[in-house]
Design an enzyme around this catalytic site. Structure first.
Site, PDB file in Angstrom:
ATOM      1  N   GLU A  77       0.569 -43.063  48.807  1.00 10.97           N
ATOM      2  CA  GLU A  77       1.115 -44.131  48.578  1.00 10.97           C
ATOM      3  C   GLU A  77       0.982 -44.917  48.181  1.00 10.97           C
ATOM      4  OE1 GLU A  77       2.699 -41.184  50.149  1.00 10.97           O
ATOM      5  OE2 GLU A  77       4.145 -40.865  49.101  1.00 10.97           O
TER       6      GLU A  77
ATOM      7  N   TYR B 257      -1.329 -47.115  49.775  1.00 11.44           N
ATOM      8  CA  TYR B 257      -1.505 -48.094  50.295  1.00 11.44           C
ATOM      9  C   TYR B 257      -3.424 -48.140  50.971  1.00 11.44           C
ATOM     10  CZ  TYR B 257       3.138 -47.716  52.131  1.00 11.44           C
ATOM     11  OH  TYR B 257       4.830 -48.122  52.426  1.00 11.44           O
TER      12      TYR B 257
ATOM     13  N   ARG C 297      -2.666 -38.035  55.154  1.00 14.78           N
ATOM     14  CA  ARG C 297      -1.738 -37.765  54.108  1.00 14.78           C
ATOM     15  C   ARG C 297      -3.276 -38.143  53.312  1.00 14.78           C
ATOM     16  NH1 ARG C 297       3.381 -39.636  54.537  1.00 14.78           N
ATOM     17  NH2 ARG C 297       4.946 -39.262  53.003  1.00 14.78           N
TER      18      ARG C 297
ATOM     19  N   HIS D  30       3.935 -46.363  45.772  1.00 13.19           N
ATOM     20  CA  HIS D  30       5.058 -47.034  45.514  1.00 13.19           C
ATOM     21  C   HIS D  30       5.016 -47.977  43.959  1.00 13.19           C
ATOM     22  CE1 HIS D  30       6.278 -45.953  48.995  1.00 13.19           C
ATOM     23  NE2 HIS D  30       5.144 -46.810  49.778  1.00 13.19           N
TER      24      HIS D  30
ATOM     25  N   GLN E 155      21.003 -44.746  50.997  1.00 10.63           N
ATOM     26  CA  GLN E 155      21.745 -46.021  50.951  1.00 10.63           C
ATOM     27  C   GLN E 155      21.262 -46.564  51.909  1.00 10.63           C
ATOM     28  OE1 GLN E 155      24.933 -44.198  47.913  1.00 10.63           O
ATOM     29  NE2 GLN E 155      25.720 -45.909  48.940  1.00 10.63           N
TER      30      GLN E 155
ATOM     31  N   ASP F 207      45.423 -33.416  52.393  1.00  7.89           N
ATOM     32  CA  ASP F 207      45.302 -34.635  50.973  1.00  7.89           C
ATOM     33  C   ASP F 207      46.755 -34.083  49.598  1.00  7.89           C
ATOM     34  OD1 ASP F 207      42.843 -36.305  50.307  1.00  7.89           O
ATOM     35  OD2 ASP F 207      43.854 -35.470  48.922  1.00  7.89           O
TER      36      ASP F 207
HETATM   37  P1  NAP Z   1      31.634 -52.112  41.848  1.00  5.08           P
HETATM   38  O1  NAP Z   1      29.977 -52.087  42.283  1.00  5.08           O
HETATM   39  O2  NAP Z   1      32.394 -53.445  42.712  1.00  5.08           O
HETATM   40  O3  NAP Z   1      31.822 -52.656  40.070  1.00  5.08           O
HETATM   41  C1  NAP Z   1      33.014 -53.060  39.086  1.00  5.08           C
HETATM   42  C2  NAP Z   1      32.391 -53.414  37.737  1.00  5.08           C
HETATM   43  O4  NAP Z   1      33.420 -53.659  37.144  1.00  5.08           O
HETATM   44  C3  NAP Z   1      31.856 -54.177  38.029  1.00  5.08           C
HETATM   45  O5  NAP Z   1      30.681 -54.275  37.216  1.00  5.08           O
HETATM   46  C4  NAP Z   1      32.362 -56.131  37.861  1.00  5.08           C
HETATM   47  O6  NAP Z   1      31.623 -56.981  37.267  1.00  5.08           O
HETATM   48  C5  NAP Z   1      33.581 -54.907  37.506  1.00  5.08           C
HETATM   49  N1  NAP Z   1      34.155 -55.686  37.109  1.00  5.08           N
HETATM   50  C6  NAP Z   1      35.298 -56.403  38.123  1.00  5.08           C
HETATM   51  N2  NAP Z   1      36.648 -56.788  38.122  1.00  5.08           N
HETATM   52  C7  NAP Z   1      36.912 -56.485  37.133  1.00  5.08           C
HETATM   53  C8  NAP Z   1      37.892 -57.075  35.719  1.00  5.08           C
HETATM   54  N3  NAP Z   1      39.186 -57.432  36.770  1.00  5.08           N
HETATM   55  N4  NAP Z   1      37.583 -56.552  34.748  1.00  5.08           N
HETATM   56  C9  NAP Z   1      36.577 -56.404  33.928  1.00  5.08           C
HETATM   57  N5  NAP Z   1      35.870 -55.916  35.158  1.00  5.08           N
HETATM   58  C10 NAP Z   1      35.554 -56.207  36.097  1.00  5.08           C
HETATM   59  O7  NAP Z   1      33.119 -50.743  41.848  1.00  5.08           O
HETATM   60  P2  NAP Z   1      32.328 -49.076  41.045  1.00  5.08           P
HETATM   61  O8  NAP Z   1      31.936 -49.347  39.682  1.00  5.08           O
HETATM   62  O9  NAP Z   1      33.930 -49.172  40.597  1.00  5.08           O
HETATM   63  O10 NAP Z   1      32.464 -48.674  42.113  1.00  5.08           O
HETATM   64  C11 NAP Z   1      32.189 -48.065  43.743  1.00  5.08           C
HETATM   65  C12 NAP Z   1      32.040 -48.425  44.259  1.00  5.08           C
HETATM   66  O11 NAP Z   1      30.793 -47.106  44.667  1.00  5.08           O
HETATM   67  C13 NAP Z   1      30.118 -48.953  44.025  1.00  5.08           C
HETATM   68  O12 NAP Z   1      30.822 -50.738  44.798  1.00  5.08           O
HETATM   69  C14 NAP Z   1      29.236 -48.761  44.967  1.00  5.08           C
HETATM   70  O13 NAP Z   1      29.133 -49.041  46.415  1.00  5.08           O
HETATM   71  C15 NAP Z   1      29.838 -47.205  44.791  1.00  5.08           C
HETATM   72  N6  NAP Z   1      29.331 -46.177  43.776  1.00  5.08           N
HETATM   73  C16 NAP Z   1      27.667 -46.387  44.393  1.00  5.08           C
HETATM   74  C17 NAP Z   1      27.009 -45.921  43.240  1.00  5.08           C
HETATM   75  C18 NAP Z   1      25.281 -45.647  43.183  1.00  5.08           C
HETATM   76  O14 NAP Z   1      24.392 -45.648  42.795  1.00  5.08           O
HETATM   77  N7  NAP Z   1      24.844 -46.283  44.291  1.00  5.08           N
HETATM   78  C19 NAP Z   1      27.563 -44.851  42.262  1.00  5.08           C
HETATM   79  C20 NAP Z   1      28.645 -44.878  41.818  1.00  5.08           C
HETATM   80  C21 NAP Z   1      29.436 -45.650  42.861  1.00  5.08           C
HETATM   81  P3  NAP Z   1      32.142 -58.564  36.404  1.00  5.08           P
HETATM   82  O15 NAP Z   1      32.842 -58.285  37.521  1.00  5.08           O
HETATM   83  O16 NAP Z   1      30.662 -58.647  36.523  1.00  5.08           O
HETATM   84  O17 NAP Z   1      32.599 -58.067  35.059  1.00  5.08           O
HETATM   85 FE1  SF4 Z   2      19.008 -41.495  53.304  1.00  6.54          FE
HETATM   86 FE2  SF4 Z   2      21.087 -40.073  54.868  1.00  6.54          FE
HETATM   87 FE3  SF4 Z   2      20.758 -40.990  51.867  1.00  6.54          FE
HETATM   88 FE4  SF4 Z   2      19.283 -39.204  52.781  1.00  6.54          FE
HETATM   89  S1  SF4 Z   2      21.701 -39.210  52.921  1.00  6.54           S
HETATM   90  S2  SF4 Z   2      18.853 -40.346  51.627  1.00  6.54           S
HETATM   91  S3  SF4 Z   2      18.827 -39.643  54.835  1.00  6.54           S
HETATM   92  S4  SF4 Z   2      21.083 -42.373  53.916  1.00  6.54           S
END
Ligand code: NAP
Ligand code: SF4
Length: 675
Positions: A165, A167, A215, A253, A340, A404
């Site tokens: 990795e 290291y 490793r 990394h 995450q 639901d």
């Molecule tokens: P979000 O992450 O909170 O993003 C919302 C987006 O909308 C931002 O880019 C924001 O940017 C924009 N926005 C906010 N208010 C707005 C408005 N009034 N008009 C126009 N644009 C606006 O929400 P999301 O994309 O719906 O995702 C929801 C959650 O799902 C995320 O926070 C995340 O935790 C989860 N998720 C995670 C992943 C991941 O890859 N880990 C993937 C999918 C979903 P600006 O305000 O700069 O325009």
């Molecule tokens: Fe990490 Fe849990 Fe996501 Fe697996 S499911 S990558 S252990 S947070």
């Protein structure tokens, strides 16, 4: 016969026998740094009780300069040895075995005073290392040997010497970092002297009946990395120096190729480990993106390795092996490789946990005990928040009804699973389906429950999730405008030019969905390797293909926009955001920040920039997808409040901003544990 004859077969190491072929790989959880040794012990012991043959701890620093960050844990004193003994005694009492990883970070150490082969700063740390002199190298070897002997004193069954990795030991191996001209640099024999010497001296110090895992970086994935011949030459020398087992390391990394993210194909690097089989005489372990017993069994039956290492899957489910062995493989909570709650936490200085299993690393704190009184509980919403509440409440003995409005469970997970590279979300929904089916939960799907129907329950829990935020752009009633849900459910087929409004997690996901065509490369390893430029380390140094990344042409021209004037995707997962940004870059997605949305008409989306709304620009688009975030869906909660029926509100219905499944599942589990 068992479904997993290879996986469950014992492995005779001569002086000791491992009860099966499963190793729990090393993870930095942050638990040791809490100094709550009962908590550390409980974490590992639950995994030992769950049947894993051998556990490797998180990396322990051999000295201050080698710690991954200032204050990194290690066996520095008699008190440390006594504390670690609490852990090893507890694991042994549960019938397990445990090895301590010795991790010298070299130039990856996040602190002043780090050391390496040469004074060459890594691209992932702001700290330049000091080049070690002869005396300094001797000190590092001696400190690693001391760490090994102290591990033995602390009751460990062995050590894993981290040689991959990127290291410290890995840094000596490649000319990329090692520019020395003394006996530790220059020829490959000289460059590999350090890892071989460390293993030889550790073996000399600990005696014969102690496991030494090395490793080995089997594919560096960096320019000027090792060739396969060099890897084999090192492996043979390390074996001769006294190693017991080889474990596989994949990629430094600093490599710009994902190696464990969810979009990496399952067992995507087992073919690399297989190349070492037959070239050494000690057992070889493979790793990376192995997350089910079936995948593990296939890897072993294909002759890729003698054993498999899984790390994150043991956060998701401590009982992985026991469930596989008792024919309950479908009940194993799957690791979806999202990072995450584990690696994203580690790299933010937070204690590790797991999105799927919030009890991971909180085994002594989040207790799921039998309820003293059996309650009837109504839960509305079968997304991650509602499901985790329902399963935990049922496990505690409550009488649970889960409603639901949709005809299937999963909520927003059903959208995520449509995104190429997020296929593991299918696995998570399948697991929830299995667990609900094997429980006493009364599931009422296709049922939009009203406030009147929720009287008569002891507890009512609202997990109704989120609704898309309306960005209120003038002209958004135009026929070319749709929501991300329309796209991900296939209700709307996007045109050739698409503007995506909002660059949060969903804006990125939708963009990936839109630029992709055909089979997801996550399901096609050969194509995935081409896409990222992974070659054969037998032919190319470091396993980097000379052609570089070869992505397929984008299916559409996508423009991704946000109002914030910052790099798009900056707030995505700490350890995975770069993968999403790289994918969109490869697919020529134009990313524009700092915009005002002026209006929408038949020609597309009109934007301007800055507070003075200058530089009016038309983003030509056939389709405009709204991904402007979420608001809580509280219609039912409000009706209950009006009727005076008390309820708990969880998940997105509680707080929608930056809602993710991690928070929803954690909140649901904790609420149910307390009901
Ligand atoms: P979000 O992450 O909170 O993003 C919302 C987006 O909308 C931002 O880019 C924001 O940017 C924009 N926005 C906010 N208010 C707005 C408005 N009034 N008009 C126009 N644009 C606006 O929400 P999301 O994309 O719906 O995702 C929801 C959650 O799902 C995320 O926070 C995340 O935790 C989860 N998720 C995670 C992943 C991941 O890859 N880990 C993937 C999918 C979903 P600006 O305000 O700069 O325009
Ligand atoms: Fe990490 Fe849990 Fe996501 Fe697996 S499911 S990558 S252990 S947070």
């Amino acid at each position: 016969m068992s479904d997993y004859p290879n996986l469950l077969a014992p492995l005779d190491l001569g002086f000791t026998t491992l009860k099966n072929r499963v190793l729990m790989g090393s993870m930095h959880t942050g638990l040791e740094e809490t100094k709550d040794w009962q908590r550390v012990a409980r974490f590992y012991t639950e995994r030992a009780e769950g049947g894993v043959a051998l556990i490797v701890t998180g990396g322990m620093a051999p000295n201050k300069e080698g710690g991954v960050f200032p204050g990194a844990a290690g066996l520095f004193s008699d008190e440390d040895i006594a504390n670690h003994k609490i852990v090893t005694d507890s694991v042994h009492a549960a019938g397990g075995k445990i090895a301590m990883q010795i991790l010298h970070a070299g130039r990856y150490a996040y602190g002043k005073g780090c050391v390496s082969a040469s004074a060459i700063k890594s691209p992932i740390s702001p700290f330049a290392p000091t080049e070690l002199d002869e005396e300094g190298i001797e000190k590092q070897i001696s400190d690693m040997v001391t760490a090994a002997t102290r591990a033995r004193e602390a009751g460990y069954d062995g050590v894993e010497i981290m040689g991959s990795e990127g290291y410290f030991l890995n840094q000596f191996l490649v000319t990329h970092v090692n520019k020395r001209t003394d006996r530790w640099g220059g020829s490959y024999e000289n460059r590999m002297r350090l890892p071989v010497e460390v293993v030889r001296r550790c073996r000399e110090a600990v005696g014969e009946d102690f496991i030494i895992i090395f490793r080995l970086s089997m594919i560096d994935l960096i320019p000027n990395g090792s060739t396969h011949d060099e890897v084999v030459q090192l492996a043979q020398a390390v074996e001769a120096a006294g190693a017991t087992i080889f474990n596989t390391g994949i990629g430094w990394h600093e490599a710009r190729i994902p190696t464990i993210a969810t979009s990496v194909p399952r067992a995507g690097f087992a073919w690399v480990t297989k190349k070492l089989m037959g070239k050494v005489d000690i057992p070889v372990i493979t790793s990376n993106r192995i997350n089910t017993p079936d995948v593990a069994e296939d890897v072993l039956s294909d002759g890729c390795a003698d054993m498999v290492s899984m790390a994150r899957p043991f956060l998701a489910d401590s009982q992985f092996v026991a469930k596989a062995a008792s024919g309950r493989g479908a009940e194993i909570a799957p690791c979806i490789a999202c990072n995450q709650a584990c690696l994203d936490h580690t790299f933010s200085g937070k204690l590790t946990s797991c999105l799927v299993n919030p009890r991971a690393c909180s085994e002594t704190e989040l207790l799921i005990t039998k309820a003293t009184a059996r309650k009837s509980i109504a839960i509305v919403g079968a997304g991650p928040a509602g499901l985790s509440t329902a399963l935990t409440a049922e496990e505690r003995g409550h009488n649970v009804t889960l409603f639901d409005g949709s005809d299937r469970i999963g909520g927003q997970l059903n959208y995520a699973k449509q995104v190429p590279g997020k296929e593991e979300f299918h696995t998570l929904i399948d697991w929830y389906e299995t667990m609900v089916a094997t429980s006493s939960i009364t599931l009422k799907l296709g049922k939009r429950v009203t406030a009147d129907e929720l009287t008569g329950f002891d507890e009512v829990i609202i997990a109704t999730g989120v609704k898309p935020r309306d960005p209120a752009i003038p002209g958004q009633d135009n026929a070319k405008v749709c929501s991300y849900i329309d796209i991900l459910t296939g209700k709307v087929e996007a045109g050739d030019k698409v503007a995506v409004v909002g660059a949060g997690g969903i804006g990125f996901d939708v963009s990936e969905y839109l630029v992709h065509q055909g089979e997801s490369t996550t399901l096609n390893r050969a194509r995935w390797q081409e896409e990222w430029g992974i070659g054969d380390p037998e032919d190319q140094r470091g396993g980097l293909s000379p052609e570089g990344a070869q992505p397929e042409a984008p299916a559409r021209l996508v423009t991704l926009l946000q109002r914030k004037n910052e790099r798009l995707g900056r707030r995505l997962g700490k350890t995975t955001g770069w993968v999403h940004r790289a994918v969109l870059k490869m697919k020529d997605v134009e990313m524009i920040g700092g915009v005002n949305y002026e209006s929408i008409d038949d020609s597309g989306l009109h934007i301007s920039f800055g507070e003075t709304r200058e530089n009016p620009t038309l983003v030509e688009a056939d389709t405009i997808v709204l991904c402007a975030g979420q608001l809580p869906e509280r219609t039912l909660a409000d009706a209950l409040a009006a009727a005076g029926t008390p309820c708990h509100i969880i998940g997105g219905a509680d707080v929608a901003s930056e809602l993710d499944a991690k928070r929803a599942i954690n909140q649901g589990t904790r609420l149910a544990a307390a009901l």
